[in-house]
Design a protein around this motif. Structure first.
Motif, PDB file in Angstrom:
ATOM      1  N   PHE A 253      -4.542 -37.736  14.127  1.00 58.10           N
ATOM      2  CA  PHE A 253      -4.431 -39.033  14.791  1.00 58.10           C
ATOM      3  C   PHE A 253      -4.007 -38.805  16.235  1.00 58.10           C
ATOM      4  O   PHE A 253      -3.062 -38.063  16.500  1.00 58.10           O
ATOM      5  N   ALA A 254      -4.704 -39.416  17.185  1.00 62.37           N
ATOM      6  CA  ALA A 254      -4.377 -39.260  18.604  1.00 62.37           C
ATOM      7  C   ALA A 254      -4.158 -40.627  19.235  1.00 62.37           C
ATOM      8  O   ALA A 254      -4.930 -41.561  18.998  1.00 62.37           O
ATOM      9  N   ALA A 255      -3.112 -40.726  20.056  1.00 57.85           N
ATOM     10  CA  ALA A 255      -2.799 -41.990  20.717  1.00 57.85           C
ATOM     11  C   ALA A 255      -1.815 -41.734  21.848  1.00 57.85           C
ATOM     12  O   ALA A 255      -1.233 -40.647  21.960  1.00 57.85           O
ATOM     13  N   VAL A 270       1.871 -46.919   4.843  1.00 56.88           N
ATOM     14  CA  VAL A 270       0.673 -46.622   4.050  1.00 56.88           C
ATOM     15  C   VAL A 270       0.647 -45.120   3.791  1.00 56.88           C
ATOM     16  O   VAL A 270       0.837 -44.331   4.721  1.00 56.88           O
ATOM     17  N   PRO A 271       0.424 -44.676   2.549  1.00 53.01           N
ATOM     18  CA  PRO A 271       0.312 -43.231   2.298  1.00 53.01           C
ATOM     19  C   PRO A 271      -0.856 -42.633   3.082  1.00 53.01           C
ATOM     20  O   PRO A 271      -1.949 -43.204   3.120  1.00 53.01           O
ATOM     21  N   LEU A 272      -0.616 -41.488   3.703  1.00 59.59           N
ATOM     22  CA  LEU A 272      -1.644 -40.828   4.512  1.00 59.59           C
ATOM     23  C   LEU A 272      -1.796 -39.383   4.044  1.00 59.59           C
ATOM     24  O   LEU A 272      -1.459 -38.441   4.771  1.00 59.59           O
ATOM     25  N   PRO A 273      -2.331 -39.169   2.855  1.00 61.60           N
ATOM     26  CA  PRO A 273      -2.388 -37.812   2.304  1.00 61.60           C
ATOM     27  C   PRO A 273      -3.283 -36.852   3.078  1.00 61.60           C
ATOM     28  O   PRO A 273      -3.071 -35.642   3.050  1.00 61.60           O
ATOM     29  N   ALA A 274      -4.297 -37.363   3.783  1.00 59.29           N
ATOM     30  CA  ALA A 274      -5.211 -36.479   4.511  1.00 59.29           C
ATOM     31  C   ALA A 274      -4.673 -36.087   5.893  1.00 59.29           C
ATOM     32  O   ALA A 274      -5.156 -35.125   6.496  1.00 59.29           O
ATOM     33  N   LEU A 275      -3.686 -36.832   6.393  1.00 56.51           N
ATOM     34  CA  LEU A 275      -3.218 -36.622   7.765  1.00 56.51           C
ATOM     35  C   LEU A 275      -2.353 -35.365   7.869  1.00 56.51           C
ATOM     36  O   LEU A 275      -1.378 -35.208   7.126  1.00 56.51           O
ATOM     37  N   ARG A 276      -2.701 -34.461   8.809  1.00 55.01           N
ATOM     38  CA  ARG A 276      -1.897 -33.260   9.053  1.00 55.01           C
ATOM     39  C   ARG A 276      -0.870 -33.476  10.159  1.00 55.01           C
ATOM     40  O   ARG A 276       0.264 -33.069  10.057  1.00 55.01           O
ATOM     41  N   HIS A 277      -1.322 -34.119  11.250  1.00 53.87           N
ATOM     42  CA  HIS A 277      -0.405 -34.337  12.369  1.00 53.87           C
ATOM     43  C   HIS A 277      -0.989 -35.351  13.342  1.00 53.87           C
ATOM     44  O   HIS A 277      -2.161 -35.717  13.265  1.00 53.87           O
ATOM     45  N   LEU A 289      11.230 -41.350  19.488  1.00 57.46           N
ATOM     46  CA  LEU A 289      10.000 -41.931  18.946  1.00 57.46           C
ATOM     47  C   LEU A 289       9.278 -40.918  18.070  1.00 57.46           C
ATOM     48  O   LEU A 289       8.769 -41.250  16.994  1.00 57.46           O
ATOM     49  N   ALA A 290       9.223 -39.662  18.512  1.00 53.28           N
ATOM     50  CA  ALA A 290       8.602 -38.611  17.704  1.00 53.28           C
ATOM     51  C   ALA A 290       9.323 -38.465  16.366  1.00 53.28           C
ATOM     52  O   ALA A 290       8.693 -38.308  15.312  1.00 53.28           O
ATOM     53  N   ALA A 291      10.662 -38.539  16.399  1.00 52.64           N
ATOM     54  CA  ALA A 291      11.447 -38.414  15.168  1.00 52.64           C
ATOM     55  C   ALA A 291      11.163 -39.575  14.217  1.00 52.64           C
ATOM     56  O   ALA A 291      11.086 -39.387  12.992  1.00 52.64           O
ATOM     57  N   THR A 297       6.054 -40.870   8.377  1.00 49.98           N
ATOM     58  CA  THR A 297       4.797 -40.326   7.845  1.00 49.98           C
ATOM     59  C   THR A 297       4.937 -38.964   7.177  1.00 49.98           C
ATOM     60  O   THR A 297       4.051 -38.556   6.411  1.00 49.98           O
ATOM     61  N   GLY A 298       6.007 -38.248   7.499  1.00 52.20           N
ATOM     62  CA  GLY A 298       6.146 -36.882   7.009  1.00 52.20           C
ATOM     63  C   GLY A 298       5.285 -35.890   7.769  1.00 52.20           C
ATOM     64  O   GLY A 298       5.218 -34.709   7.408  1.00 52.20           O
ATOM     65  N   CYS A 299       4.617 -36.349   8.835  1.00 54.46           N
ATOM     66  CA  CYS A 299       3.737 -35.492   9.638  1.00 54.46           C
ATOM     67  C   CYS A 299       4.313 -35.312  11.042  1.00 54.46           C
ATOM     68  O   CYS A 299       4.848 -36.259  11.616  1.00 54.46           O
TER      69      CYS A 299
END
Length: 510
Positions: A253-255, A270-277, A289-291, A297-299
């Motif tokens: 995800f980029a923003a 929302v669960p995001l099981p495919a998201l790495r970072h 904000l990063a924290a 998300t856990g990512c």
């Protein structure tokens, strides 16, 4: 030890070369694979790599049949639609020089761009402000080009002019930044140094098609590897992004930081099981904000630092677990130093972040502005104007700008440019503009002015709405009896910022 990073040069760009051919080469091996998904909660528009290249090369043929020839400049006044990247790539496929511009520019600002680059044609959508011009290719005609036979790629010297983008300068006059075709070759250093990008990734970028951050990170770079780009439809609210990330199995995800902030404030988990970072660029990402993102998300989210003149060249990545609190380190293949008086400073001391002039991603220069270009080039280095401190591992901590430049949602904005517009506002006798903090992790542009009496704020907002792109418009207007000046007569913007933030903090505590 000196503050200099050099792990050896990146592989040289092949010659002859074409930027668009390089971007679409990987997709040619898998023409049925999804290149682009344009997504909303209830609809998905899909473009395969084969369909994308067909549209690009057909559009290139249309430009040539229109009478344009390699080396001609075309200005892009298009909205947040697929037409934008197709036009951008088609122009360079044909050897033309596109000038992508923000749809937010006013007609006057667009006129300045056109006068500066003297294009052979302007590609314009009907709902985007654009001055009258002798050679305008309208949207209907542009889209009809897609079905034409494919043009051959125009190959040539990788150092030849490829595209031009505009960035604010410290003089208040936007500068035309000229880039070579080789700039795309240099972006490969980000694949491992920032993205961790792989061909099977699905990268969702929250920005608009017509933002250079989206063009590069969201489209060109995934396509270069044969990965899939996912772009939300115009007007998508940040609170809807988690559901789109989950629905389309986005792995990256980029923003800009502002999107992360709004997403965390408004979206349902929302669960995001495919998201790495996640990836963040455009402005400084506040550590808090990063924290919050990691907690939600856990990512991890990886930050990068760059600019219009050299894209991103310092970044965090999954391969470096010790970059927290810093911008990261220079990507492999880069040569970066922190300079003072033209020499690298000792490790741990503050210096100006500088990029080697041999970097393949560095601009050719400011268009038709040799003096301004020379001011930023110092011997073997390009001076960014930003300050940093390097540690023994090469991590660079950002210390701020040395020129009062502001950052509005990822766009660099000159205070002088905004001040010049406000100075013509009826009733204002003097004005100073700066970036101020209104929350722990939120800054906005503020205008401080003198006048016989405080002016109606609604009228001020209407005035800047008609004269400045939205991202350049002040969000705060404050009437003062006078503006603080230094001994040399210069307005002390830093003093204004400090006064405002102290007063704002006191109000919050009360």
């Amino acid at each position: 030890m000196k503050s200099i990073y050099d792990a050896g040069p990146f592989a040289p760009c092949p010659s002859p070369f074409n930027l668009t051919r390089h971007v679409l080469a990987a997709g040619r091996a898998c023409p049925q694979k999804d290149a682009l998904l344009i997504v909303s909660p209830d609809h998905t528009e899909t473009w395969s790599f084969g369909a994308l290249e067909t549209a690009v090369l057909g559009t290139a043929t249309g430009f040539l049949r229109y009478g344009l020839v390699p080396g001609d400049v075309i200005v892009m006044r298009l909205g947040n639609t697929i037409d934008f990247p197709i036009t951008y790539l088609a122009a360079m496929a044909a050897g033309l020089v596109p000038v992508p511009t923000s749809a937010a520019l006013t007609q006057g600002e667009a006129e300045f761009v056109i006068k500066t680059v003297a294009p052979k044609a302007v590609v314009a959508a009907p709902d985007i402000p654009c001055p009258e011009y002798a050679a305008i290719i309208d949207l209907d005609r542009l889209q009809s080009f897609r079905s034409l036979p494919a043009a051959p790629y125009h190959l040539g010297d990788p150092d030849r002019l490829g595209y031009i983008i505009f960035t604010s300068g410290t003089s208040g006059k936007p500068r035309a930044v000229a880039h070579a075709h080789r700039a795309i070759w240099a972006r490969q250093m980000m694949f491992d140094g920032w993205y961790g990008l792989q061909p099977d990734d699905r990268l969702l970028h929250a920005g608009a098609f017509n933002w250079t951050y989206t063009l590069g990170t969201g489209l060109m770079d995934p396509w270069t590897l044969g990965a899939t780009a996912v772009i939300p439809v115009p007007g998508t609210k940040p609170r809807n992004l988690p559901a789109l990330l989950a629905k389309h199995d986005a792995s990256i995800f980029a923003a800009a930081p502002g999107v992360y902030r709004q997403l965390l404030e408004d979206a349902e988990p929302v669960p995001l099981p495919a998201l790495r970072h996640g990836l963040s660029a455009g402005e400084k990402l506040p550590p808090a904000l990063a924290a919050r993102w990691v907690t939600a998300t856990g990512c991890p989210v990886f930050e990068a630092y760059g600019m219009s003149e050299c894209s991103t060249f310092i970044s965090q990545s999954s391969a470096d677990q010790n970059a927290a609190g810093t911008l990261g380190k220079p990507q492999k293949g880069r040569r970066i130093a922190l300079l003072k008086n033209g020499e690298p400073v000792p490790l741990g001391e503050e210096g100006t972040i500088a990029v080697a002039r041999s970097d393949p991603g560095l601009m050719l220069g400011y268009l038709n502005a040799p003096k301004e270009t020379a001011e930023r080039m110092s011997g073997a280095w390009f001076l960014t104007g930003d300050q940093g401190v390097m540690d023994a591992q090469g991590h660079i901590t950002y210390m701020g700008r040395d020129d009062d430049m502001m950052n509005a949602g990822g766009y660099r904005v000159s205070p002088i440019e905004v001040e010049r517009v406000l100075a013509d506002c009826p009733g204002i006798t003097a004005v100073a503009v700066t970036e101020v903090k209104v929350k722990t992790d939120t800054t906005v542009i503020a205008a401080f002015y003198t006048a016989a009496n405080a002016l109606d704020e609604a009228q001020l907002r209407a005035y800047v709405s008609s004269t400045l792109a939205r991202y350049k418009q002040p969000r705060v207007f404050e009437h003062l009896p006078d503006l603080p000046m230094g001994a040399n007569g210069k307005i002390l913007r830093r003093v204004l910022r400090q006064r405002f933030e102290r007063h704002h903090d006191r109000k919050d505590k009360d």
